[in-house]
Design a protein around this motif. Structure first.
Motif, PDB file in Angstrom:
ATOM      1  N   PRO A 187     100.292  28.681  36.736  1.00 40.40           N
ATOM      2  CA  PRO A 187      99.111  27.927  36.330  1.00 40.40           C
ATOM      3  C   PRO A 187      98.252  27.560  37.540  1.00 40.40           C
ATOM      4  O   PRO A 187      98.772  27.292  38.628  1.00 40.40           O
ATOM      5  N   LEU A 188      96.934  27.559  37.338  1.00 43.77           N
ATOM      6  CA  LEU A 188      96.017  27.230  38.416  1.00 43.77           C
ATOM      7  C   LEU A 188      95.673  25.752  38.391  1.00 43.77           C
ATOM      8  O   LEU A 188      95.572  25.146  37.329  1.00 43.77           O
ATOM      9  N   ASP A 189      95.470  25.164  39.568  1.00 44.51           N
ATOM     10  CA  ASP A 189      94.981  23.794  39.631  1.00 44.51           C
ATOM     11  C   ASP A 189      93.517  23.784  39.213  1.00 44.51           C
ATOM     12  O   ASP A 189      92.868  24.834  39.119  1.00 44.51           O
ATOM     13  N   TRP A 190      92.945  22.579  38.977  1.00 41.86           N
ATOM     14  CA  TRP A 190      91.585  22.492  38.424  1.00 41.86           C
ATOM     15  C   TRP A 190      90.537  23.124  39.339  1.00 41.86           C
ATOM     16  O   TRP A 190      89.608  23.785  38.872  1.00 41.86           O
ATOM     17  N   LEU A 191      90.693  22.951  40.664  1.00 45.95           N
ATOM     18  CA  LEU A 191      89.684  23.486  41.571  1.00 45.95           C
ATOM     19  C   LEU A 191      89.745  25.007  41.634  1.00 45.95           C
ATOM     20  O   LEU A 191      88.709  25.685  41.636  1.00 45.95           O
ATOM     21  N   SER A 192      90.947  25.551  41.670  1.00 42.27           N
ATOM     22  CA  SER A 192      91.084  27.010  41.662  1.00 42.27           C
ATOM     23  C   SER A 192      90.535  27.588  40.369  1.00 42.27           C
ATOM     24  O   SER A 192      89.869  28.631  40.365  1.00 42.27           O
ATOM     25  N   ARG A 193      90.798  26.899  39.262  1.00 43.07           N
ATOM     26  CA  ARG A 193      90.292  27.354  37.965  1.00 43.07           C
ATOM     27  C   ARG A 193      88.756  27.289  37.929  1.00 43.07           C
ATOM     28  O   ARG A 193      88.099  28.203  37.449  1.00 43.07           O
ATOM     29  N   LEU A 194      88.190  26.208  38.475  1.00 43.13           N
ATOM     30  CA  LEU A 194      86.733  26.075  38.519  1.00 43.13           C
ATOM     31  C   LEU A 194      86.109  27.211  39.309  1.00 43.13           C
ATOM     32  O   LEU A 194      85.126  27.826  38.869  1.00 43.13           O
ATOM     33  N   LEU A 195      86.652  27.514  40.474  1.00 49.02           N
ATOM     34  CA  LEU A 195      86.077  28.555  41.325  1.00 49.02           C
ATOM     35  C   LEU A 195      86.357  29.955  40.788  1.00 49.02           C
ATOM     36  O   LEU A 195      85.649  30.904  41.135  1.00 49.02           O
ATOM     37  N   GLU A 196      87.375  30.079  39.952  1.00 47.31           N
ATOM     38  CA  GLU A 196      87.613  31.346  39.261  1.00 47.31           C
ATOM     39  C   GLU A 196      86.568  31.549  38.167  1.00 47.31           C
ATOM     40  O   GLU A 196      86.058  32.652  37.962  1.00 47.31           O
ATOM     41  N   MET A 197      86.226  30.452  37.465  1.00 47.52           N
ATOM     42  CA  MET A 197      85.224  30.504  36.407  1.00 47.52           C
ATOM     43  C   MET A 197      83.836  30.784  36.949  1.00 47.52           C
ATOM     44  O   MET A 197      83.044  31.490  36.331  1.00 47.52           O
ATOM     45  N   MET A 198      83.526  30.197  38.086  1.00 44.07           N
ATOM     46  CA  MET A 198      82.181  30.322  38.654  1.00 44.07           C
ATOM     47  C   MET A 198      82.297  30.592  40.146  1.00 44.07           C
ATOM     48  O   MET A 198      82.196  29.678  40.963  1.00 44.07           O
ATOM     49  N   PRO A 199      82.521  31.832  40.544  1.00 41.38           N
ATOM     50  CA  PRO A 199      82.717  32.163  41.958  1.00 41.38           C
ATOM     51  C   PRO A 199      81.544  31.724  42.824  1.00 41.38           C
ATOM     52  O   PRO A 199      80.384  31.844  42.441  1.00 41.38           O
ATOM     53  N   VAL A 200      81.872  31.201  43.987  1.00 43.40           N
ATOM     54  CA  VAL A 200      80.881  30.765  44.975  1.00 43.40           C
ATOM     55  C   VAL A 200      81.048  31.634  46.216  1.00 43.40           C
ATOM     56  O   VAL A 200      82.170  31.838  46.693  1.00 43.40           O
ATOM     57  N   VAL A 206      76.204  30.478  47.431  1.00 42.55           N
ATOM     58  CA  VAL A 206      75.434  31.153  46.393  1.00 42.55           C
ATOM     59  C   VAL A 206      76.278  31.337  45.135  1.00 42.55           C
ATOM     60  O   VAL A 206      77.435  31.767  45.201  1.00 42.55           O
ATOM     61  N   LEU A 207      75.700  30.994  43.988  1.00 48.24           N
ATOM     62  CA  LEU A 207      76.307  31.231  42.688  1.00 48.24           C
ATOM     63  C   LEU A 207      75.195  31.545  41.711  1.00 48.24           C
ATOM     64  O   LEU A 207      74.013  31.406  42.041  1.00 48.24           O
ATOM     65  N   THR A 208      75.525  31.993  40.509  1.00 45.29           N
ATOM     66  CA  THR A 208      74.467  32.331  39.569  1.00 45.29           C
ATOM     67  C   THR A 208      73.745  31.062  39.148  1.00 45.29           C
ATOM     68  O   THR A 208      74.367  29.995  39.017  1.00 45.29           O
ATOM     69  N   THR A 217      83.393  20.612  26.799  1.00 41.11           N
ATOM     70  CA  THR A 217      82.325  21.489  26.301  1.00 41.11           C
ATOM     71  C   THR A 217      81.706  22.293  27.431  1.00 41.11           C
ATOM     72  O   THR A 217      81.441  23.501  27.287  1.00 41.11           O
ATOM     73  N   ASP A 218      81.468  21.671  28.569  1.00 32.34           N
ATOM     74  CA  ASP A 218      80.870  22.391  29.695  1.00 32.34           C
ATOM     75  C   ASP A 218      81.807  23.469  30.225  1.00 32.34           C
ATOM     76  O   ASP A 218      81.358  24.557  30.624  1.00 32.34           O
ATOM     77  N   ILE A 219      83.108  23.189  30.263  1.00 36.62           N
ATOM     78  CA  ILE A 219      84.069  24.214  30.687  1.00 36.62           C
ATOM     79  C   ILE A 219      84.032  25.382  29.713  1.00 36.62           C
ATOM     80  O   ILE A 219      84.003  26.555  30.114  1.00 36.62           O
ATOM     81  N   ARG A 220      84.032  25.062  28.416  1.00 32.22           N
ATOM     82  CA  ARG A 220      84.001  26.118  27.401  1.00 32.22           C
ATOM     83  C   ARG A 220      82.740  26.968  27.511  1.00 32.22           C
ATOM     84  O   ARG A 220      82.795  28.202  27.396  1.00 32.22           O
ATOM     85  N   MET A 221      81.599  26.341  27.720  1.00 38.08           N
ATOM     86  CA  MET A 221      80.355  27.089  27.801  1.00 38.08           C
ATOM     87  C   MET A 221      80.308  27.983  29.039  1.00 38.08           C
ATOM     88  O   MET A 221      79.750  29.080  29.017  1.00 38.08           O
ATOM     89  N   THR A 222      80.898  27.512  30.121  1.00 40.39           N
ATOM     90  CA  THR A 222      80.947  28.334  31.333  1.00 40.39           C
ATOM     91  C   THR A 222      81.807  29.569  31.106  1.00 40.39           C
ATOM     92  O   THR A 222      81.437  30.689  31.483  1.00 40.39           O
ATOM     93  N   LEU A 223      82.957  29.373  30.466  1.00 44.71           N
ATOM     94  CA  LEU A 223      83.824  30.506  30.150  1.00 44.71           C
ATOM     95  C   LEU A 223      83.137  31.460  29.180  1.00 44.71           C
ATOM     96  O   LEU A 223      83.228  32.683  29.314  1.00 44.71           O
ATOM     97  N   ALA A 224      82.443  30.891  28.179  1.00 46.31           N
ATOM     98  CA  ALA A 224      81.752  31.723  27.197  1.00 46.31           C
ATOM     99  C   ALA A 224      80.662  32.560  27.863  1.00 46.31           C
ATOM    100  O   ALA A 224      80.481  33.738  27.525  1.00 46.31           O
TER     101      ALA A 224
END
Length: 318
Positions: free
Chosen positions: A4-17, A121-123, A262-269
Motif C-alpha cells: 500500500p502507498l502512503d498518502w503523499l506517494s498516492r497523490l504524486l502517483e495520481m498527479m505526477p509533478v 510542472v503538472l497538468t 470527491t476531489d480524489i475521485r475526480m482526479t482519478l477519473a
C-alpha cells in the motif's frame, strides 16, 4: 501484490509533478528578482543555498526573511519579488548559458547570495487539486534541534538533496540536465514531507497530514477512494467521535472529508478518461459512483467541464 502507498506517494502517483531547474542565481547586494505570475500548471520555487533573501508581501504585509537552506514555493502561481533587503537599486545581472542550465549573476561582491530557481510542472487540470489544498506560498526550513528524530532525518535528507543540486549545477557533466530535473522533482516531494512534519504546518492537506490522530482517515481516503466512506466509519478508524473528526477536518483542511474524497475521485477519473476504450459508466464505477448521472454532475461541478469535454481536451495536442 504491491504494498500500500502512503498518502503523499498516492497523490504524486495520481498527479505526477516534474521539476525543472531554470536558473542558478549568483548575486551580490544589491539585487532583485521580480517574477511574473506562473503559467497554468506551473509552481515556481526558489532555494536559498547560501546568503539570505527577503520576500516581499504583494498585499503590503510584512516581508519574510529567508535564510540559507530555506525553500520557497508558490502553489497558487502568484507573482512575487525577492531581493537583498537593502532597498537600493539592483546591480544589473547578466545571464550566460551553460550546458545544462542558465546562470544569472551580477558584478557586485557584497553579501553574496546563491539561489536555485525553477518550477514544478503538472497538468493545469491537476493543478486545481494542489491549489485548493496547499497554501498560496510555502516556506520550508530545515527542522531545528527541537524537532523529532523523524523531522531531523527528513531535514538532513533535504539538505543533502539541495547540496547535490548545487554540486550538479556547478559542473557541466553528461546527463546533468536530466539529473537536475530529477533532483528538482524529488525536492517537491521532500518539501511537502518536511512541511507536513512541522509543528507549524500550514492549513490544508499538510496540516491534516501532520495530525497523527487523523492519519488513518487520510490514508484510507487515498488508499481506497472508491469505497463509500462515511463519517462514522472514518471516525472509528481515528478512535474519535464523528463530531470531533468533522471539526478537525474543517479546522485543519478548511473543508470536509467528503470534499476531499470527491476531489480524489475526480482526479482519478480525469486520469481514467484519457483511456479512449474506457466508457464514462465504467470510469464512474471505478471511482465509486453507482450512478453515471451522479458522476457526471460531480465531475462537472469539480472540474468545470463534462467528462466528454475533458476526454476531448485530453486527446487534443494543445
Amino acid at each position: 501484490m504491491s504494498p500500500p502507498l502512503d498518502w503523499l506517494s498516492r497523490l504524486l502517483e495520481m498527479m505526477p509533478v516534474h521539476g525543472h531547474l531554470d536558473l542558478h542565481c549568483l548575486y551580490g547586494a544589491p539585487w532583485r528578482i521580480a517574477q511574473d505570475r506562473s503559467a497554468p500548471g506551473e509552481i515556481a520555487y526558489h532555494i536559498v543555498v547560501s546568503g539570505s533573501a527577503v520576500l516581499e508581501d504583494p498585499s503590503g504585509g510584512p516581508s519574510r526573511h529567508l535564510k540559507a537552506g530555506d525553500i520557497l514555493l508558490f502553489p497558487h502561481g502568484a507573482a512575487h519579488t525577492l531581493h537583498d533587503g537593502s532597498g537600493e537599486s539592483p546591480v544589473p545581472a547578466r545571464e550566460r548559458q551553460t550546458l545544462n542550465l542558465t546562470i544569472s549573476e551580477n558584478a557586485a561582491s557584497a553579501d553574496r547570495a546563491d539561489l536555485l530557481c525553477g518550477r514544478f510542472v503538472l497538468t493545469p487540470q491537476h493543478e486545481r487539486l494542489l491549489r485548493d489544498y496547499l497554501p498560496p506560498r510555502l516556506v520550508v526550513s530545515a527542522p531545528g534541534r527541537n524537532a523529532t528524530a523523524e523531522g531531523r532525518t527528513t531535514g538532513a535528507q533535504l539538505e543533502q538533496l539541495v547540496a547535490l543540486m548545487r554540486m550538479e549545477s556547478a559542473v557541466e557533466s553528461l546527463g546533468g540536465r536530466a539529473m537536475l530535473n530529477a533532483l528538482s522533482t524529488a525536492i517537491f516531494a521532500l518539501t511537502l514531507r518536511v512541511a507536513s512534519e512541522s509543528d507549524q504546518a500550514p492549513p490544508g492537506l499538510l496540516a491534516l497530514a501532520g495530525h497523527p490522530r487523523l492519519a488513518p482517515a487520510l490514508a484510507a481516503l487515498f488508499r481506497d477512494p472508491a469505497h463509500e466512506w462515511t463519517l462514522p466509519e472514518l471516525a472509528r478508524l481515528c478512535h474519535m467521535s464523528r463530531a470531533t473528526l468533522a471539526r478537525h477536518f474543517q479546522e485543519r483542511l478548511g473543508r470536509s472529508a467528503g470534499d476531499l474524497l470527491t476531489d480524489i475521485r475526480m482526479t482519478l477519473a480525469a486520469n481514467e478518461l484519457r483511456n479512449p476504450t474506457a466508457s464514462t459508466a465504467a470510469v464512474a464505477g471505478r471511482v465509486g459512483y453507482q450512478s453515471e448521472a451522479a458522476f457526471q454532475r460531480a465531475f462537472k461541478q469539480r472540474m468545470g467541464i463534462t467528462p466528454a469535454q475533458w476526454r476531448r481536451s485530453a486527446r487534443s495536442p494543445d
